[in-house]
Structure formats: C-alpha cells, structure tokens
Design an enzyme around this catalytic site. Structure first.
Site, short mmCIF file in Angstrom:
data_model
loop_
_atom_site.label_atom_id
_atom_site.label_comp_id
_atom_site.label_asym_id
_atom_site.label_seq_id
_atom_site.Cartn_x
_atom_site.Cartn_y
_atom_site.Cartn_z
N ASP A 13 0.74 -1.24 -0.14
CA ASP A 13 -0.10 0.06 -0.05
C ASP A 13 0.86 1.36 -0.04
OD1 ASP A 13 -2.49 -1.82 0.45
OD2 ASP A 13 -1.71 -1.85 2.47
N HIS A 41 -3.99 -1.50 -6.44
CA HIS A 41 -3.29 -0.16 -6.90
C HIS A 41 -4.31 0.80 -6.91
CE1 HIS A 41 0.42 -2.31 -7.15
NE2 HIS A 41 0.10 -2.97 -8.15
N GLN A 223 2.24 -6.61 -3.61
CA GLN A 223 2.62 -6.71 -2.26
C GLN A 223 3.97 -5.92 -2.07
OE1 GLN A 223 0.22 -7.49 -0.30
NE2 GLN A 223 -0.99 -9.09 -1.33
#
Length: 428
Positions: A13, A41, A223
């Site tokens: 993130d 995303h 990730q």
C-alpha cells in the site's frame, strides 16, 4: 534500454501504482509478475480514480503493453470484471497479454481460503480470502490449473477431478461444508475461453524479444518486501516473492536484464492484517495518519494500521532488493505535525539492534528507538521542485535518505498524478 522493477519497501500500500504511472509514458511494457487480486493499486488521473486489483496499472497508459506474467495467480472472474469496467470508462484494454503458464484461482481455492482462515481463530494470518494462498499451494504441490489448461477441456477436467477428490474430503469432513462439483468448476473456467483467447501467449518470449529490440520493460510487484514469502515477516506474509528476485522467476526474464530497482516507501509506515509492527501507533496520532492519509485497503477496504517511518526496515528493503532509487510517497500527510519521530534502531530486551533482527521472535518484541525531527505547517501539495519544499521537509527527506540505503529520487506531495517532486531521473 532498461528493464526497471518497482516494489514496495514496507508492508504494501505504499503507492506502487502511482510510481508505475509516473514512468508509464516512458516505458513500452508493464509486467505484473507475482500475486493475484489481493494487491490493489489506486491511480488518480485528473478527476478520475482507478482502483486496480489484478491488472497491471500500466494498462491505463496508452501505447503500453500490459502483461500478466507466469508468476501471477489469476481469478478469471475478477479479470473480466476489471476489463469490463475499464472498457466502459473508455480505457483501451486490447493490448493486454496473459501468460499461458499463469495459474488459475478456482472456486475451491476461494472457499478453502475463507474457511481455513476462520478455523485458525486467534492465529489468523490476515489473508484477504481471495484464494491466492491455496492457488499457490496447489502450484507448488503440482496439482494447479494453468491458463493453458482452459484450452484443453479433457486435461482441465482431469485436473479438476484430481484436485477435488482430496479437497472435497477436507471441506466436508473437516470444515462441514458442501462438496464442490467438478462440472460447476469446469464450466465456469471454460466460460472464460473466448475472453482469454486473444490475450494468451508466451509472455517470457515476448519480454525477451522486447529487450532485444531495445524496448523499456517495467516490472510491477504486487505486495511488498515485508510481505515476501521468504524475506518478509513470516508467517504474516503473502504467498509469493514480491522482491526483486521474484521478477525473474515470475516472468522468465533473466536477472541480469533488470537494470534498476525502485522501491516505493511511505513517509510513515502502514500495514494491513496481523503481524509484528514495531512503530505502530495506538493513539490519536495513529488515527490522524489513517484519516488524513485515507488509509483503507484498495482491495479489502480494511483500515490500515499506522506508525512512524522505520529506517532499519528501509535499509533491509534496500539490501534485499538492490534498490537504486526510493520513491517517497504521502509526505503531505505529515504536514502540520509539530515533531516527527523516525525509528532509527530497535531495543530488544535491552539490546540495541541497528538492523532488523534475524529472529522473528526478536522482531515481534522489538521496541522502536526514535530520533525526532521538526515538522512543518506549510501546504506542500503545490511543490514541484525540492527547493519548493519547506526547509524542515527538505531536512526530513535528506535524513531519511541518509538512513535508508539509497537516494530519494521522487517525493509524492499529493494524490494526483502531477503532485510529485522529482530529484533524480528514475530511468537514468
């Protein structure tokens, strides 16, 4: 021309889609090489916001060939949903290519993921429940289903029958769930054959030819470093290699072809799900970071845990990935904070650790040792040059750069595409 990799330096993130978009107009191919639709995303273009879960964010850039490579596990229903949604908004998705060797997430993978996580109770890992882990487990156990199997109904049926012979025993006898029928799984997968037919190819060969022809290839990790199955905070990790090494195995392009590694890192730290987090805040400041930073997962909608910047973690990511450049995001979220702590080391049972402890137990018990930096009150969202930033913001960035193991080449000062300060060319 270079092959460039973008990954996250924390627990995900960090804004990798934003960094990919920043380079998008200068690259020819954007490749997703790991993960599935568990890694979201968000890309903002003008007044339009796009939330992507499975597709490479390069699909939003005209002229770019987006690739879902062999290291990805693909939920075909999600693939269709995302393509349909983009097509409805006028985005051209016709150039998307999908590896014939990529593995497929099936209905039984999703079911097993959810019931297993519930069964773990307090020992839950924090999986998204989307079947990614079970699909990777089948891949390693050599009982997985690949994209190419959908074009051979006989092989597909044999593989589904073999998989369900055991998995239905688990579902019925251990989890008290209904058995899943072979026909329903096969029919669902076959329904995507027409969608896939123009997309499926040997993506490894395509990338090899692209590099041979002096095209620029951008690898986009799902990730992040601390969620890597080998190098992350195991077992609170994802089921694939999100670090630079995963780009080669996940795409078929050899390691020496990757010229630059860009790690995206927030000006503070967040994580979703369970697992150790030394700098986590449990007070009003943690709530403020979450509120101002809009810290909700793109894929799950879960509130992210928030804490201060962790310099030993950044150095670890730089070392594991061979980072050439950091992209620092969400600096604007820190505006208005009087004093900004940065974790420079850990205290583990009275012993100082300047680097991440190799022992997971030590990391779980690590207490952050902070160095404090003066904050700033100015609105930095309009800054486009490093010199435009307040002196304290400049000093904060330079301090992080010195601590983190590589140069801070770009700094995000707002959510929109143009809200970025570029200090060094990411492709130079």
């Amino acid at each position: 021309m270079p092959a460039v990799l973008i990954t996250g330096a924390q627990w995900g993130d960090e804004g990798k889609g934003r960094a990919t978009d920043l380079l998008g107009s200068r690259v020819d191919y954007v490749v997703k090489f790991n993960g599935g639709n568990n890694a979201g995303h968000t890309v903002v273009i003008g007044d339009e916001k796009y939330a992507l879960h499975l597709l490479p964010s390069g699909i939003l850039t005209p002229g770019v060939t987006p690739i879902i490579a062999n290291g990805v596990v693909v939920d075909l229903a999600v693939l269709k949903q995302e393509l349909d949604a983009l097509n409805e908004r006028g985005v051209d998705t016709s150039k998307l290519k999908v590896s014939a060797n990529a593995h497929v997430i099936t209905a039984y993978h999703r079911t097993l993921d959810k019931v297993t996580e519930r069964f773990l109770g307090k020992r839950q890992i924090g999986t998204t429940g989307r079947g990614i882990g079970p699909a990777y487990a089948d891949k390693i156990n050599r009982v997985g289903i690949r994209i190419q199997d959908i074009f051979d109904e006989s092989i597909l049926r044999q593989k589904v029958e073999a998989a369900l012979e055991f998995k239905n025993q688990v579902l019925v006898k251990i989890y008290n769930r209904r058995a899943i029928g072979v026909d329903e799984v096969v029919e669902e997968l076959l329904s995507f054959r027409e969608l896939l037919e123009p997309m499926v190819c040997d993506t490894g060969l395509m990338l090899h030819e692209a590099i041979r022809d002096d095209k620029t290839v951008l690898f986009e990790a799902g990730q992040a470093t601390m969620l890597d199955i080998d190098h992350g905070t195991y077992p609170f990790v994802t089921s694939s290699n999100a670090t630079a090494g995963g780009a080669s195995t996940g795409s078929g392009l050899p390691p020496h072809r990757i010229d630059r590694v860009i790690a995206v890192i927030k000006a503070y730290t967040t994580r979703v799900g369970a697992g150790p987090f030394p700098t986590e805040l449990f007070d009003e400041m943690g709530e403020q970071l979450a509120r101002v930073g809009h810290e909700y997962g793109t894929t799950t909608g879960r509130l992210r845990r928030c804490g201060w910047y962790d310099a030993p973690m950044a150095r670890y990511a730089a070392r594991i990935n061979g980072v050439t450049d950091f992209v620092l995001t969400k600096l604007d979220v820190l505006s208005g904070i009087e004093t900004i702590p940065v974790c420079v080391a850990y205290d583990v049972n009275g012993v100082r650790h300047d680097e991440m402890p190799v022992n997971q137990t030590d990391f779980h018990h690590a207490k952050p040792i902070y160095q404090e930096f003066p904050g700033w009150t100015e609105d930095i969202s309009g800054a486009r040059r490093f010199e435009d930033l307040p002196k304290n913001a400049q000093d904060y960035i330079l301090a992080l750069e010195k601590m983190s193991g590589s140069r801070m080449s770009a700094i995000g000062v707002g959510p929109e595409r143009e809200q970025v300060v570029v200090r060094h060319d990411l492709l130079d």
